[in-house]
Design an enzyme around this catalytic site. Structure first.
Site, PDB file in Angstrom:
ATOM      1  N   GLU A  68       0.854  -1.196   0.000  1.00  0.00           N
ATOM      2  CA  GLU A  68       0.000   0.000   0.000  1.00  0.00           C
ATOM      3  C   GLU A  68       0.883   1.237   0.000  1.00  0.00           C
ATOM      4  OE1 GLU A  68      -3.494   0.762   2.822  1.00  0.00           O
ATOM      5  OE2 GLU A  68      -2.050   2.284   3.439  1.00  0.00           O
TER       6      GLU A  68
ATOM      7  N   GLN B 234       4.851   6.183  16.162  1.00  0.00           N
ATOM      8  CA  GLN B 234       3.720   5.697  15.355  1.00  0.00           C
ATOM      9  C   GLN B 234       2.672   5.001  16.225  1.00  0.00           C
ATOM     10  OE1 GLN B 234       6.469   3.425  12.584  1.00  0.00           O
ATOM     11  NE2 GLN B 234       4.562   3.226  11.466  1.00  0.00           N
TER      12      GLN B 234
HETATM   13  P1  FAD Z   1     -18.325  -0.645   6.194  1.00  0.00           P
HETATM   14  O1  FAD Z   1     -18.016  -1.982   5.650  1.00  0.00           O
HETATM   15  O2  FAD Z   1     -19.487   0.105   5.625  1.00  0.00           O
HETATM   16  O3  FAD Z   1     -18.510  -0.779   7.772  1.00  0.00           O
HETATM   17  C1  FAD Z   1     -18.584   0.358   8.613  1.00  0.00           C
HETATM   18  C2  FAD Z   1     -19.382   0.015   9.871  1.00  0.00           C
HETATM   19  O4  FAD Z   1     -20.766  -0.111   9.529  1.00  0.00           O
HETATM   20  C3  FAD Z   1     -18.980  -1.302  10.514  1.00  0.00           C
HETATM   21  O5  FAD Z   1     -19.095  -1.172  11.909  1.00  0.00           O
HETATM   22  C4  FAD Z   1     -19.992  -2.283   9.972  1.00  0.00           C
HETATM   23  O6  FAD Z   1     -20.197  -3.390  10.839  1.00  0.00           O
HETATM   24  C5  FAD Z   1     -21.239  -1.409   9.900  1.00  0.00           C
HETATM   25  N1  FAD Z   1     -22.174  -1.822   8.832  1.00  0.00           N
HETATM   26  C6  FAD Z   1     -21.849  -2.254   7.592  1.00  0.00           C
HETATM   27  N2  FAD Z   1     -22.974  -2.527   6.886  1.00  0.00           N
HETATM   28  C7  FAD Z   1     -24.024  -2.267   7.705  1.00  0.00           C
HETATM   29  C8  FAD Z   1     -25.438  -2.341   7.558  1.00  0.00           C
HETATM   30  N3  FAD Z   1     -25.999  -2.758   6.422  1.00  0.00           N
HETATM   31  N4  FAD Z   1     -26.214  -1.970   8.627  1.00  0.00           N
HETATM   32  C9  FAD Z   1     -25.669  -1.537   9.767  1.00  0.00           C
HETATM   33  N5  FAD Z   1     -24.314  -1.443   9.969  1.00  0.00           N
HETATM   34  C10 FAD Z   1     -23.520  -1.793   8.943  1.00  0.00           C
HETATM   35  N6  FAD Z   1     -10.129   5.177   4.840  1.00  0.00           N
HETATM   36  C11 FAD Z   1      -9.927   6.205   3.963  1.00  0.00           C
HETATM   37  O7  FAD Z   1     -10.473   7.298   4.176  1.00  0.00           O
HETATM   38  N7  FAD Z   1      -9.112   6.071   2.869  1.00  0.00           N
HETATM   39  C12 FAD Z   1      -8.493   4.900   2.579  1.00  0.00           C
HETATM   40  O8  FAD Z   1      -7.765   4.818   1.573  1.00  0.00           O
HETATM   41  C13 FAD Z   1      -8.685   3.784   3.460  1.00  0.00           C
HETATM   42  N8  FAD Z   1      -8.110   2.583   3.214  1.00  0.00           N
HETATM   43  C14 FAD Z   1      -8.375   1.511   4.043  1.00  0.00           C
HETATM   44  C15 FAD Z   1      -7.807   0.275   3.735  1.00  0.00           C
HETATM   45  C16 FAD Z   1      -8.035  -0.829   4.573  1.00  0.00           C
HETATM   46  C17 FAD Z   1      -7.438  -2.181   4.195  1.00  0.00           C
HETATM   47  C18 FAD Z   1      -8.817  -0.683   5.743  1.00  0.00           C
HETATM   48  C19 FAD Z   1      -9.039  -1.863   6.675  1.00  0.00           C
HETATM   49  C20 FAD Z   1      -9.378   0.549   6.061  1.00  0.00           C
HETATM   50  C21 FAD Z   1      -9.180   1.661   5.214  1.00  0.00           C
HETATM   51  N9  FAD Z   1      -9.758   2.904   5.478  1.00  0.00           N
HETATM   52  C22 FAD Z   1      -9.533   3.969   4.609  1.00  0.00           C
HETATM   53  C23 FAD Z   1     -10.538   3.121   6.700  1.00  0.00           C
HETATM   54  C24 FAD Z   1     -12.073   2.896   6.488  1.00  0.00           C
HETATM   55  O9  FAD Z   1     -12.586   3.887   5.621  1.00  0.00           O
HETATM   56  C25 FAD Z   1     -12.733   2.991   7.869  1.00  0.00           C
HETATM   57  O10 FAD Z   1     -12.330   1.924   8.695  1.00  0.00           O
HETATM   58  C26 FAD Z   1     -14.267   3.159   7.890  1.00  0.00           C
HETATM   59  O11 FAD Z   1     -14.658   3.548   9.204  1.00  0.00           O
HETATM   60  C27 FAD Z   1     -15.050   1.902   7.540  1.00  0.00           C
HETATM   61  O12 FAD Z   1     -14.973   1.596   6.221  1.00  0.00           O
HETATM   62  P2  FAD Z   1     -15.547   0.188   5.671  1.00  0.00           P
HETATM   63  O13 FAD Z   1     -15.423   0.245   4.209  1.00  0.00           O
HETATM   64  O14 FAD Z   1     -14.929  -0.939   6.386  1.00  0.00           O
HETATM   65  O15 FAD Z   1     -17.080   0.348   6.099  1.00  0.00           O
END
Ligand code: FAD
Length: 288
Positions: free
Chosen positions: A17, A213
């Site tokens: 990454e 960090q």
């Molecule tokens: P989701 O999968 O939507 O989940 C978010 C929350 O909502 C979880 O608690 C989940 O259980 C809950 N949820 C999901 N679906 C539902 C539903 N239907 N009903 C009720 N609750 C639900 N952030 C950035 O800004 N830029 C980046 O480039 C970036 N890269 C990342 C790369 C990786 C590998 C990871 C692990 C994280 C990254 N993040 C990044 C952080 C990420 O945006 C945050 O962790 C964010 O809070 C959650 O994103 P998600 O896509 O996992 O969300």
């Protein structure tokens, strides 16, 4: 090509990454220098992070993705968050990525930020997954997962059931949040299996090479710190060279154990530090 097609060919996927410059005014050349050194590693793909909400690096993300694909001939995975974007904005960014040669998106919701207004088109990452799957069926789609559960999830069951919904919406493979304790990752894999999640899951590994960090990591993602990790920080935290070498050794030992236990892939959070990534790769490349 869709990145998912690289999995399951008797090898462990190894990906990196990088992040683009944070501001428009920052020099993009510094990322290119990093990439020059990183691609010596020969990764299966390189992912490029995304900052929504006016942080200003959206254009840089597609430029960096384009260089990865066109100059270095490595597959790129473009991160994309959706909470603060309309469908129209998402289309514009996806088309920029496609123009840059990117065929794979890491579909993310993004963090909730009280200073940035959410829009109504996408509430969860699964909404973005469904949208991409329907409108851009030729794109590969990755999703994020959380071995120590997402900070908004009520508990492990809630977390894994929501993850299952996201995967069912069309995720090809998952990349995990960083963790320092492999046992936590193995328990997460068990929960995923019980929930019927059968896509490949890459383990996210962050080499910690600087004691400053740590607090940021813990605040950001709630990673728990095993005793041997805390001991390492206590002993070497004030000696930058020793801390760097110890952090590399710790990441290598995590990776060796993960590979021995049959992990699908290793996703290395490089923090744009080619020296650290190269040292880790040198130690594990014959194990992949
Ligand atoms: P989701 O999968 O939507 O989940 C978010 C929350 O909502 C979880 O608690 C989940 O259980 C809950 N949820 C999901 N679906 C539902 C539903 N239907 N009903 C009720 N609750 C639900 N952030 C950035 O800004 N830029 C980046 O480039 C970036 N890269 C990342 C790369 C990786 C590998 C990871 C692990 C994280 C990254 N993040 C990044 C952080 C990420 O945006 C945050 O962790 C964010 O809070 C959650 O994103 P998600 O896509 O996992 O969300």
């Amino acid at each position: 090509m869709k990145i998912v097609d690289k999995f399951g060919r008797g090898k462990v996927i190894f990906s990196l990454e990088v992040f683009p410059p944070k501001k428009f005014t920052d020099n993009i050349e510094t990322v290119y220098e990093t990439l020059d050194k990183l691609t010596g590693i020969n990764p299966d793909y390189i992912s490029v992070t995304y900052s929504a909400g006016g942080n200003g690096n959206v254009e840089h993300s597609s430029k960096v993705a384009s260089i990865i694909k066109k100059k270095y001939k490595v597959e790129s995975l473009a991160h994309l968050t959706c909470l603060t974007s309309s469908a129209e904005e998402v289309d514009r960014v996806i088309n920029d990525f496609r123009h840059a040669g990117t065929e794979n998106i890491l579909a993310l919701r993004g963090d909730i930020n009280p200073n940035t207004q959410a829009k109504n088109d996408f509430k969860y990452a699964s909404d973005l997954v469904k949208y991409i799957k329907k409108k851009y069926p030729d794109m590969g789609i990755a999703g994020a997962c959380y071995p120590e559960i997402h900070m908004e999830s009520e508990n492990e069951v809630d977390d894994i059931l929501k993850l299952k919904k996201k995967v069912d919406a069309g995720v090809d493979f998952l990349i995990s949040q960083l963790f320092f304790d492999n046992e936590i990752f193995y328990k997460f894999l068990e929960r995923a299996q019980i929930a019927g999640i059968d896509v490949p899951i890459e383990a996210g590994i962050m080499p910690v090479t600087n004691a400053n960090q740590i607090q940021r990591m813990v605040d950001m993602c709630g990673a728990s710190l095993p005793r041997k990790f805390s001991k390492m920080i206590q002993k070497y935290g004030n000696n930058p060279i020793a801390m760097r070498d110890a952090g590399i050794a710790y990441a290598v030992s995590q990776i060796v154990d993960l590979i021995a236990n049959g992990v699908d892939g290793i996703h290395l959070y490089t923090m744009n530090n080619p020296y650290v990534a190269s040292e880790i790769y040198k130690s594990i490349k014959r194990l992949l």
